[in-house]
Design a protein around this motif. Structure first.
Motif, short mmCIF file in Angstrom:
data_model
loop_
_atom_site.label_atom_id
_atom_site.label_comp_id
_atom_site.label_asym_id
_atom_site.label_seq_id
_atom_site.Cartn_x
_atom_site.Cartn_y
_atom_site.Cartn_z
N TYR A 1 10.40 -24.16 -2.25
CA TYR A 1 9.23 -23.60 -2.90
C TYR A 1 8.06 -24.58 -2.83
CZ TYR A 1 6.46 -21.43 -6.61
OH TYR A 1 5.46 -20.85 -7.35
N GLY A 2 7.13 -24.35 -1.89
CA GLY A 2 5.99 -25.24 -1.72
C GLY A 2 4.75 -24.68 -2.40
N PHE A 3 3.60 -25.19 -2.02
CA PHE A 3 2.33 -24.77 -2.62
C PHE A 3 1.75 -23.59 -1.86
CE2 PHE A 3 2.61 -29.38 -3.45
CZ PHE A 3 2.74 -29.32 -4.83
N ARG A 4 0.93 -22.79 -2.57
CA ARG A 4 0.34 -21.60 -1.99
C ARG A 4 -1.19 -21.69 -2.08
NH1 ARG A 4 3.22 -17.38 -5.77
NH2 ARG A 4 2.54 -19.01 -7.23
N LEU A 5 -1.86 -20.73 -1.48
CA LEU A 5 -3.32 -20.74 -1.44
C LEU A 5 -3.91 -20.70 -2.84
CD1 LEU A 5 -5.98 -20.67 0.10
CD2 LEU A 5 -5.72 -18.18 0.31
N GLU A 6 -3.31 -19.90 -3.75
CA GLU A 6 -3.86 -19.83 -5.10
C GLU A 6 -3.74 -21.18 -5.82
OE1 GLU A 6 -0.07 -17.22 -5.12
OE2 GLU A 6 -1.74 -17.67 -3.77
N ASP A 7 -2.72 -21.96 -5.45
CA ASP A 7 -2.61 -23.31 -6.01
C ASP A 7 -3.77 -24.19 -5.56
OD1 ASP A 7 -0.15 -22.73 -7.27
OD2 ASP A 7 0.94 -23.15 -5.41
N LEU A 8 -4.16 -24.04 -4.31
CA LEU A 8 -5.31 -24.79 -3.79
C LEU A 8 -6.58 -24.38 -4.52
CD1 LEU A 8 -6.61 -26.75 -1.80
CD2 LEU A 8 -6.75 -24.85 -0.15
N HIS A 9 -6.74 -23.06 -4.75
CA HIS A 9 -7.90 -22.58 -5.48
C HIS A 9 -7.97 -23.23 -6.86
CE1 HIS A 9 -8.32 -18.59 -3.02
NE2 HIS A 9 -8.55 -19.69 -2.31
N LEU A 10 -6.86 -23.24 -7.56
CA LEU A 10 -6.83 -23.75 -8.92
C LEU A 10 -7.10 -25.26 -8.95
CD1 LEU A 10 -6.37 -23.27 -11.90
CD2 LEU A 10 -3.90 -23.49 -11.51
N LEU A 11 -6.45 -26.02 -8.08
CA LEU A 11 -6.64 -27.46 -8.08
C LEU A 11 -8.06 -27.82 -7.67
CD1 LEU A 11 -5.28 -30.19 -8.55
CD2 LEU A 11 -4.70 -30.25 -6.11
N THR A 12 -8.67 -27.03 -6.78
CA THR A 12 -10.05 -27.29 -6.38
C THR A 12 -11.00 -27.10 -7.55
OG1 THR A 12 -9.60 -26.58 -4.11
CG2 THR A 12 -11.90 -26.63 -4.80
N ALA A 13 -10.80 -26.01 -8.32
CA ALA A 13 -11.64 -25.79 -9.49
C ALA A 13 -11.46 -26.90 -10.52
CB ALA A 13 -11.31 -24.43 -10.11
N ILE A 14 -10.22 -27.35 -10.70
CA ILE A 14 -9.96 -28.45 -11.63
C ILE A 14 -10.63 -29.73 -11.14
CG2 ILE A 14 -8.15 -29.95 -12.55
CD1 ILE A 14 -6.28 -27.49 -12.51
N GLY A 15 -10.56 -29.97 -9.83
CA GLY A 15 -11.17 -31.17 -9.27
C GLY A 15 -12.66 -31.25 -9.52
N MET A 16 -13.33 -30.09 -9.47
CA MET A 16 -14.77 -30.09 -9.74
C MET A 16 -15.06 -30.49 -11.18
SD MET A 16 -15.97 -26.72 -7.62
CE MET A 16 -15.69 -26.62 -5.83
N GLN A 17 -14.23 -30.00 -12.10
CA GLN A 17 -14.40 -30.39 -13.50
C GLN A 17 -14.09 -31.87 -13.70
OE1 GLN A 17 -15.61 -28.40 -15.97
NE2 GLN A 17 -15.96 -26.91 -14.34
#
Length: 544
Positions: free
Chosen positions: A263-279
């Protein structure tokens, strides 16, 4: 590759990538040029369809091709016959047959998905928008509760490990000067986070391109066999998001990774981490600003204390002499919190008045620290030596013997005999004293300046001047902050004529303390500035 033809490090070669290679002063640029004439991200070298292009990124000093400045954001073809100038560097393009890029030596990460980490794309919160928005805001709220970096990063990693249950580890990697350093990391129970290093290839690509990266399975790409750095990490799935502040400065990166298959990472995980990174980027910027403000407040407190200590060393009242013989007053007006000027006066064992006025090179704390050494030596030597000229020689020897900072001082020392008004002066590179006679005439004393003190040498050339003060005469010693004060046009200086006119107003019945305040007010009017341009110090001696 780019070959340095002229400028720093001539002959140095910089490999180019397939696609885009960033050139700039910023440490995470693929081609890092250490020059203030080079912008943080200055230009891109593009390789498309077998052709190289150069694109200026809106740099301050411009990018030049064959002497012509290139328009910003416009790719322009470049060949091996062209000369490319970026700041002080002049490059030539060198194309090597069969190996036009550096990717064969260290292949880049093959990424399934990438997402801009600079501007929020419209689809970041497309799926489960309410949930993701709640998560991002919740994390931002928790992080905003502290401005201390270590607790903040620890709390962030806890959130990341809860949000991404498939992750074995979470890291915060920050840019520290020219290096990337793991500032905080957390692993699942039973795992040691530090046992797994991180790939700078992955982080630098995210920083260079300003995108979040998702790799589902590193080992499926056969070209990774040539990259021992990445394959040695035994990574299965990786999310890496750069931390970039609103001004485009690269702060670091967030990375979560998984070493086990499945079970690896998915595109929605990238979306979420990117939004967190901006904050997180905004919070880190606030933390940095808060830390800088605390440092400034501590510095101001320390400078204020240093000023109080420095002022406490300056004599205010003179003891040991009968009243009515003479009056002496000194005043330091610092250009900063602490001054590099000083004055001193005291009674010698022989019953005379010894006095000094000095100006240490520079301003601020370094000058103030050197000043303490000068003042201490002056007081010590004046108790043993009754000749100003010989005292300056001994003072220079002591300063030159231990002066690693190579600072220097100009100084006038005098000895005054209250009984008959006899005065002996010697100068070490200091402006000449002024004498206001009781009748109002002002004269510049012909005191040979000699040379300043602080470095070895025999050619001091200190000569003593002997004069007598008559009742009502006022001796005025000052630092160059008086003569060299500049008018708003920055060309006209206060000068000797204005100084003499000012001192002519120091009548014999006027208190000396009022005279020093008048001098400061006159300089302020002349410069029309809120602060002094240089330390201003006055020492006045009047025979009564």
């Amino acid at each position: 590759m780019l070959l340095t033809l002229r400028g720093p490090e001539p002959g140095k070669q910089y490999p180019l990538k397939d696609g885009r290679t960033t050139v700039g002063r910023q440490v995470d640029c693929a081609i890092c040029l250490n020059s203030k004439q080079v912008s943080r991200q200055h230009a891109h070298v593009l390789f498309q369809d077998g052709q190289h292009f150069i694109e200026d990124l809106g740099s301050s000093n411009g990018t030049y091709l064959n002497g012509q400045r290139l328009p910003a954001r416009t790719p322009t073809p470049i060949t091996e016959r062209d000369m490319l100038q970026i700041g002080p560097y002049i490059f030539g393009l060198k194309v090597t047959a069969g190996a036009t890029t550096s990717t064969q030596a260290d292949p880049p990460l093959i990424v399934r998905e990438s997402l801009s980490a600079v501007n929020i794309p419209a689809n970041v919160l497309a799926q489960d928008a309410a949930l993701k928005l709640h998560v991002v805001l919740d994390i931002a709220q928790h992080l905003a509760r502290t401005l201390d970096l270590d607790p903040l990063l620890s709390k962030l990693l806890e959130h990341l490990m809860n949000l991404f249950p498939q992750a074995d580890r979470a890291l915060v990697i920050l840019c520290e000067g020219e290096r990337l350093a793991v500032r905080a990391q957390k692993a699942r129970a039973g795992r040691e986070a530090s046992a797994y290093p991180f790939s700078r290839t992955i982080v630098r690509r995210a920083l260079d391109e300003g995108v979040g990266l998702l790799s589902e399975d590193v080992h499926k790409d056969q070209r990774f066999q040539a990259s021992t750095t990445i394959t040695a990490l035994d990574l299965h799935s990786v999310l890496c998001v750069p931390l970039i502040n609103p001004d485009g400065r690269r702060l670091g990166a967030l990375q979560v990774d998984r070493h086990c298959k499945g079970y690896g990472f998915r595109l929605e995980d990238l979306h979420l981490l990117t939004a967190i990174g901006m904050q997180v980027s905004v919070v880190l910027e606030n933390v940095a600003l808060h830390a800088e403000r605390l440092r400034e407040e501590r510095l101001l407190q320390e400078l204020s204390l240093a000023r109080e200590i420095q002022q406490s060393y300056l004599p205010e009242e003179l003891e040991g002499f009968p009243e009515g013989q003479f009056d002496v007053v000194g005043q330091v007006f610092p250009a900063r919190q602490v001054a590099g000027d000083f004055y001193d006066f005291f009674r010698t064992p022989a019953g005379q008045l010894s006095f000094f006025i000095g100006d240490v090179s520079g301003k601020g704390m370094p000058a103030a620290l050197f000043l303490v050494a000068v003042r201490t030596l002056c007081r010590h030597l004046a108790k043993e030596i009754d000749s100003p000229a010989r005292l300056l020689v001994r003072l220079n020897e002591a300063l030159a013997a231990d002066n690693p900072s190579c600072m220097f001082v100009t100084l006038v020392q005098g000895i005054y005999e209250p009984a008959d008004g006899a005065l002996v002066l010697a100068s070490a590179g200091h402006p000449p004293p002024l004498l206001r006679r009781a009748g109002g005439a002002v004269e510049t004393l012909a005191l040979r300046p000699g040379r300043l003190l602080g470095y070895p040498g025999e050619d001091l050339l200190h000569r003593e001047l002997r004069i007598g003060l008559e009742p009502g005469d006022t001796l005025v010693l000052y630092t160059d902050g008086l003569l060299e004060a500049r008018a708003p046009d920055d060309r006209t200086m206060f000068g000797a004529e204005r100084a003499e006119a000012l001192i002519a107003e120091f009548g014999p019945d006027r208190p000396l303390a009022d005279c020093t305040e008048q001098a400061k007010a006159t300089v302020d009017r002349f410069t029309a500035a809120e602060e002094l341009q240089d330390d201003l110090t006055l020492l006045l001696l009047r025979r009564l």
